[in-house]
Write a protein that holds these residues in place. Structure first.
Motif, PDB file in Angstrom:
ATOM      1  N   VAL A 253      45.003  27.314  34.363  1.00  0.00           N
ATOM      2  CA  VAL A 253      44.646  28.070  35.568  1.00  0.00           C
ATOM      3  C   VAL A 253      43.478  28.973  35.202  1.00  0.00           C
ATOM      4  O   VAL A 253      43.601  29.820  34.304  1.00  0.00           O
ATOM      5  N   ASP A 254      42.359  28.810  35.846  1.00  0.00           N
ATOM      6  CA  ASP A 254      41.139  29.552  35.520  1.00  0.00           C
ATOM      7  C   ASP A 254      41.008  30.795  36.404  1.00  0.00           C
ATOM      8  O   ASP A 254      40.446  30.746  37.494  1.00  0.00           O
ATOM      9  N   ARG A 255      41.528  31.911  35.902  1.00  0.00           N
ATOM     10  CA  ARG A 255      41.455  33.158  36.674  1.00  0.00           C
ATOM     11  C   ARG A 255      40.008  33.591  36.894  1.00  0.00           C
ATOM     12  O   ARG A 255      39.656  34.117  37.946  1.00  0.00           O
ATOM     13  N   ASP A 256      39.169  33.387  35.883  1.00  0.00           N
ATOM     14  CA  ASP A 256      37.776  33.824  35.979  1.00  0.00           C
ATOM     15  C   ASP A 256      37.032  33.170  37.141  1.00  0.00           C
ATOM     16  O   ASP A 256      36.073  33.718  37.664  1.00  0.00           O
ATOM     17  N   ALA A 257      37.488  31.996  37.544  1.00  0.00           N
ATOM     18  CA  ALA A 257      36.829  31.281  38.647  1.00  0.00           C
ATOM     19  C   ALA A 257      36.975  32.008  39.972  1.00  0.00           C
ATOM     20  O   ALA A 257      36.170  31.805  40.886  1.00  0.00           O
ATOM     21  N   VAL A 258      37.996  32.863  40.099  1.00  0.00           N
ATOM     22  CA  VAL A 258      38.187  33.578  41.364  1.00  0.00           C
ATOM     23  C   VAL A 258      37.908  35.070  41.276  1.00  0.00           C
ATOM     24  O   VAL A 258      37.759  35.736  42.296  1.00  0.00           O
TER      25      VAL A 258
END
Length: 315
Positions: A253-258
């Motif tokens: 899950v890529d938190r940085d993307a959001v």
């Protein structure tokens, strides 16, 4: 004279008939409208207490993104949401609603001005529950990850009852259940998975009963480590840990993307250490859309998309 009186009587009789017909028509037009607008009171038990709620509320403030997702699916109008932190697929609400403040800092003044009929919250607004309850009936609708599907179904069913969408709720839930059953059939029993959240160059792992534990608990992917700490932020781990556990599937899950900061998840995760794992060698590192997994889990669309993403990733 007699003829004149007869004409007058005929006119009077026609007038009476016209009035009567008009009254019947008014009843036909106003009756159903009054019935559809009728509101009943129900008591809702939730994680933070009990709240008396009137059905078919007109002004609704929503802080929980899963609930917003479900109401969007139902076609229910919303008065206000927090404009920061909206998932991309729900970003149109910035243009159609008032800003309810931050996810952790509600704008009490703005909400009070709106005079809402109902406020829907989840974990990040728990501390504001008492204050929000003074403004309007407030209900906690966050998903309980220790019993994800049960909690998810309860929330969707509840929203269906409140907004008069019970049949639609049941139909949508049946569709999601059907997709989950199809996914379970294709999950290999002999391959294990690990879930990680990439955040600013660091990683944390999640296991059963956790925030993203639906992959193990509901979708049926065996966990490579079932002793991981259960918390909102996950258990901080190293890349060596991933190599040691050597999962067949690595879900990221890529938190940085959001949130828009830190290194991209792919650059963080696919380093020389992780490249030695079965997940990398077999092409089974699966990047999950954080709009569904991080921002809005627990909604009708988000849960269905979560099923879809795992289904596509499983080989």
């Amino acid at each position: 004279m007699i003829k004149k009186i007869s004409v007058l009587l005929l006119i009077a009789m026609l007038a009476v008939v016209a009035v009567a017909c008009g009254s019947d028509k008014d009843k036909e037009e106003t009756g159903p409208k009054k019935e559809s607008a009728k509101s009943e009171e129900m008591t809702v038990k939730h994680q933070l207490g009990e709240t008396k709620v009137k059905t078919n509320p007109k002004k609704v403030v929503v802080f929980d993104m899963g609930a917003l997702d479900t109401l969007d699916k139902f076609g229910v109008e919303v008065a206000a949401v927090p404009h920061d932190g909206l998932p991309k697929y729900l970003s149109s609400y910035k243009d159609t609603t008032e800003n309810a403040g931050g996810l952790k800092e509600p704008d009490f003044e703005k909400i009070n001005e709106l005079a809402p009929d109902l406020i829907l919250i989840s974990g990040r607004q728990s501390e504001a529950y008492e204050e929000l309850s003074k403004i309007a009936p407030t209900v906690f609708v966050g998903v309980d990850t220790t019993k994800y599907m049960e909690s998810f179904k309860e929330n969707v069913t509840l929203l269906g009852k409140i907004f008069g969408k019970e049949d639609e709720a049941a139909k949508e839930l049946a569709t999601v259940e059907e997709h989950i059953n199809a996914l379970k059939e294709k999950v290999p029993a002999d391959k294990k998975g690990l879930i990680v959240l990439a955040n600013g160059g660091k990683i944390s792992a999640y296991g059963p009963d956790s925030r993203f534990g639906i992959i193990h608990d509901v979708f049926g992917v065996p966990a490579v480590d079932d002793k991981l700490e259960v918390s909102t932020h996950g258990q901080s781990v190293s890349f060596e840990y991933i190599a040691e556990k050597n999962p067949d599937y690595l879900f990221v899950v890529d938190r940085d993307a959001v949130v828009g900061d830190g290194a991209a998840a792919k650059e963080t995760v696919e380093n020389d250490i992780v490249k030695n794992t079965k997940a990398f060698k077999e092409g089974n590192i699966i990047y999950l859309d954080p709009n569904y997994w991080y921002l809005s889990g627990g909604g009708l669309e988000s849960v269905d998309e979560m099923v879809n993403e795992i289904s596509k990733g499983i080989k």
